[in-house]
Enzyme design. Structure first.
Site, short mmCIF file in Angstrom:
data_model
loop_
_atom_site.label_atom_id
_atom_site.label_comp_id
_atom_site.label_asym_id
_atom_site.label_seq_id
_atom_site.Cartn_x
_atom_site.Cartn_y
_atom_site.Cartn_z
N ASP A 110 2.67 -10.77 -6.84
CA ASP A 110 2.37 -9.64 -7.18
C ASP A 110 1.16 -9.44 -7.92
OD1 ASP A 110 2.08 -6.81 -6.97
OD2 ASP A 110 3.79 -6.16 -7.90
N MET A 111 0.09 -8.30 -7.83
CA MET A 111 -1.04 -8.26 -8.77
C MET A 111 -1.46 -6.84 -8.90
SD MET A 111 -4.65 -7.94 -8.13
CE MET A 111 -6.09 -8.79 -9.10
N CYS A 132 1.28 -9.51 -2.52
CA CYS A 132 1.27 -8.03 -2.70
C CYS A 132 0.37 -7.84 -3.94
CB CYS A 132 2.86 -7.82 -3.39
SG CYS A 132 3.02 -6.17 -4.23
N ASP A 152 2.87 0.29 -1.32
CA ASP A 152 4.14 0.91 -1.92
C ASP A 152 4.67 2.08 -1.40
OD1 ASP A 152 4.32 -1.21 -3.79
OD2 ASP A 152 3.18 -0.30 -5.35
C1 DGJ Z 1 4.23 -3.33 -7.24
C2 DGJ Z 1 4.78 -3.81 -5.96
O1 DGJ Z 1 4.20 -3.26 -4.94
C3 DGJ Z 1 6.36 -3.35 -5.76
O2 DGJ Z 1 6.73 -3.45 -4.70
C4 DGJ Z 1 6.82 -3.68 -6.87
O3 DGJ Z 1 7.03 -5.02 -6.83
C5 DGJ Z 1 6.17 -3.36 -8.51
N1 DGJ Z 1 4.82 -3.79 -8.44
C6 DGJ Z 1 6.95 -4.09 -9.35
O4 DGJ Z 1 6.18 -3.84 -10.61
#
Ligand code: DGJ
Length: 731
Positions: free
Chosen positions: A478-479, A526, A548
């Site tokens: 993720d980022m 992500c 999201d």
């Molecule tokens: C953003 C992601 O898109 C979500 O699916 C989740 O992993 C959150 N971050 C967690 O902080």
């Protein structure tokens, strides 16, 4: 055969050079791209479009060449001539001047395609798949060499372009602008199509006519962004999904980019694309090189759908890599929307047990398992297990989940640092920042400075040691924030404006290292949902969390828009709870699954709170997805009805051999007293008969495509957010 009748019967691709005319004719499947070396030594663009057998060069006016450049097509135009359009590049010499004159020196035509140093790019598995032309341009006065690369593939009607800069002189140079491509079109009768949005509404489709002046989309945010995707297309006249000429441009890059179309006074259009020149300056010392990212350019003579299928094919087969590239992906459950930060071992295992009973194959533990992280205010950078929450550790959880017959996956956000973390205490200068200036927080976090080698090493070691500590089969990378106050504590003054690009190079180095150290792990990228859904990331990770926003109705738009460029198998798509957490909408469980089936399928809700009836439905959905997921991986995708323009959406997948298909229709708001309605399917074999599995009815492929498939909407049982899905098998 006339010497300019280039096409060789036996080959789909070829790059020809006509010595006398100094003309390059690049042919690929269905497409020709032609340029020559003009009298002034610059490469001049002549044609890109439907495949030509031959091209007779028209005479260019022979007067002052500098003067007429303004109306001429060029391959890699410079700044400072009488051509006042935006140039493809601009280089500043150590004397402060910015005028350069690159002229043709030589060229090379090679089989296959070389790797781009340090950057993701499309590749070949066999040298016979592609041919590459490299044109060497020189400016002796500046000590500048630029090599323009063009690759064509035998199986895909695409041409890829990039440029390599070299300092061949004795003094330093500054690159102020180094775009990856420039294409000059002779006219301006086009629509500019872009994929734009924001967090939770990524890649909405926007189309506008070109007018004199400049239209551009870009990112200055450090990642490719939710706001604009590094993609644009020009649609000729009234081109649409299935007819007309379309030119698609997609940049294989995950950072700041620019995509621009400029219409000049002669109503000619110049398209340029590459790293965003805004706040960019790269110092090239004597002997150094600078490689631009690659642009993948697709020409379609039959609308957007063909363009998308070409992007899907090449990105799935010759951009994505690794073991999972050709494998069906596991159905997953992610605990994020089920628990957010509020979990412990018991809760996780309970959710996992329920998931395994329903047929789910992979459990993903999302944010909150490390450091002291119980909300989003701390611990990014501290990659050790949160023992308060998970006293038994990750290995125990992974093993327990494996015993249930499921794989275990884990979330990371390695590029970030929380000011409230041990890492920040130790290394407050490891984040992107400018000394003495505010460090703007977003989601309470800062971005690590990946332009620094030691920061990259730290990330590689931390992530690797966690991945080695338990049986982890999947990683969600993720980022969650974009950059601000961009600068690096480790770079000298004259290299500060290299920070954002160096960050991306550092990121790619990390990803290359980790994905090759752990070849059996499935990686999903992500960025706060789909903030970095781009071809650069796809090279390292074959799937991306699309958004999201998990609301089925919003997802119709997001997935439809994303499908313009990206293959369905690359799009994470989950069934979530209602009321939906992003928009509060209540949609049927069936509709939520019918939308998510057209992606990389999973669940993201508390399965333990479902009723028995719902659990039975979920079980069936999972079985159904398993029966169609090869189609999702390999099928050709057809968009039938556009959610951006109407109340209904429809799309379908057809297998390569046209033996199988999966079609779906979604109604947003119910219409009172609806009439009869049918959708015309696409891509089937008109001579085959197809059985609709759900009803056992048999129709001809021609009937389904030309007369259509009737949708029966019972006016007395009608409701909003309805969906219909059909699996078709040839009989
Ligand atoms: C953003 C992601 O898109 C979500 O699916 C989740 O992993 C959150 N971050 C967690 O902080």
């Amino acid at each position: 055969m006339n010497k300019r009748d280039y096409q060789k019967e036996e080959m789909e691709i070829a790059i020809y050079f006509d010595q006398e005319e100094k003309l390059f004719h690049i042919q690929s499947k269905d497409m020709s791209y032609i340029f020559d070396i003009m009298d002034n030594g610059q490469p001049g663009h002549l044609y890109w479009g439907k495949k030509l057998n031959a091209f007779r060069k028209r005479k260019r006016p022979a007067d002052d060449f500098r003067g007429i450049l303004t109306a001429l097509g060029q391959e890699y135009p410079a700044y400072g001539t009488l051509d006042y359009r935006y140039p493809a590049y601009q280089v500043q010499r150590d004397n402060g001047t910015t005028i350069t004159e690159l002229r043709y020196d030589s060229h090379q035509i090679i089989k296959g395609k070389e790797k781009l140093k340090g950057l993701p790019a499309t590749y070949v598995e066999d040298d016979d798949e592609a041919e590459t032309l490299k044109v060497r341009l020189l400016d002796p006065l500046a000590g500048l060499e630029v090599i323009l690369s063009y690759t064509v593939y035998s199986d895909y009607p695409v041409i890829t372009r990039s440029a390599l800069f070299k300092n061949t002189g004795d003094r330093y140079l500054y690159i102020l602008r180094a775009l990856s491509t420039c294409v000059d079109f002779p006219d301006s009768d086009y629509y500019f199509l872009q994929l734009s949005g924001a967090w939770a509404r990524e890649r909405n489709l926007i189309k506008r006519p070109l007018l004199p002046g400049v239209v551009s989309i870009d990112s200055k945010r450090g990642n490719s962004s939710h706001e604009q995707n590094p993609f644009m297309a020009l649609l000729k006249g009234n081109a649409d999904e299935y007819q007309g000429e379309v030119y698609g441009f997609s940049l294989v890059y995950s950072g700041n980019f620019l995509a621009q179309a400029e219409v000049n006074r002669y109503n000619q259009t110049r398209v340029t694309m590459g790293i965003n020149p805004f706040d960019f300056r790269w110092k090239l010392e004597k002997g150094e090189e600078f490689q631009t990212p690659e642009v993948v350019m697709v020409y379609s003579d039959s609308g957007l759908n063909k363009m998308s299928q070409v992007f899907h094919n090449i990105y799935r087969k010759r951009l994505a890599r690794g073991k999972y590239r050709d494998l069906e992906r596991p159905v997953l459950i992610n605990n994020w929307e089920a628990t957010y930060f509020d979990f412990n071992t018991e809760k996780i295992l309970k959710l996992a047990r329920e998931a395994s009973e329903l047929g789910i194959e992979l459990f993903v533990l999302d944010d909150g398992w490390f450091g002291r992280r119980n909300d989003d205010t701390s611990s990014l950078g501290d990659w050790y297990v949160n023992k308060e929450k998970l006293p038994e550790g990750l290995k125990y959880i992974a093993d327990e989940i494996n015993k249930m017959g499921m794989k275990f996956g884990l979330w990371f956000e390695p590029e970030m640092i929380s000011p409230d973390s041990r890492l920040y205490e130790k290394h407050p200068d490891w984040c992107i920042h400018v000394p003495g200036r505010k460090r703007s927080l977003l989601r309470n976090q800062l971005v690590l400075d990946l332009s620094r080698q030691e920061v990259c090493e730290y990330i590689i070691e931390q992530v690797s040691s966690i991945l080695e500590s338990a049986n982890i089969s999947y990683v969600k990378w993720d980022m969650n924030r974009q950059m601000s106050e961009i600068g690096s504590a480790a770079l000298p003054a004259d290299r500060q404006r290299e920070t954002a690009h160096r960050y991306i190079l550092g990121l790619y180095r990390i990803l290359e290292e980790i994905t090759s150290r752990f070849p059996d792990i499935l990686f999903e990228s992500c960025a706060g949902g789909g903030g970095r859904f781009d071809p650069g990331m796809l090279y390292y990770m074959p799937q991306t969390w699309t958004s999201d926003n998990t609301d089925a109705i919003e997802r119709l738009k997001i997935q439809y828009g994303t499908s313009l460029v990206y293959p369905l198998i690359s799009m994470g798509a989950h069934v979530s709870a209602v009321p939906n957490h992003q928009v509060g909408r209540i949609t049927p469980l069936k509709t939520r699954a019918d939308v998510a089936f057209f992606g990389n399928f999973g669940y993201e809700l508390d399965l333990t709170s479902l009723s028995q009836e719902e659990k039975e439905e979920v079980k069936k959905q999972i079985q159904f997805y398993k029966s169609v997921r090869r189609l999702v991986l390999e099928g050709n995708f057809y968009r039938l009805l556009d959610p951006f323009t109407g109340n209904n959406t429809a799309w379908m997948l057809v297998s390569e051999d046209r033996e199988e298909a999966l079609a779906a229709y979604y109604q947003l708001l119910a219409e009172p007293n609806p009439g009869r309605y049918s959708i015309k399917l696409k891509g089937l074999d008109p001579d085959k008969k197809y059985r609709i599995v759900e009803t056992d009815e048999v129709y001809g492929g021609d009937e389904l495509m030309y007369a259509g498939l009737e949708i029966e909407i019972n006016p007395f049982r009608n409701h909003d957010f309805r969906s219909f899905i059909w699996k078709l098998e040839s009989v």
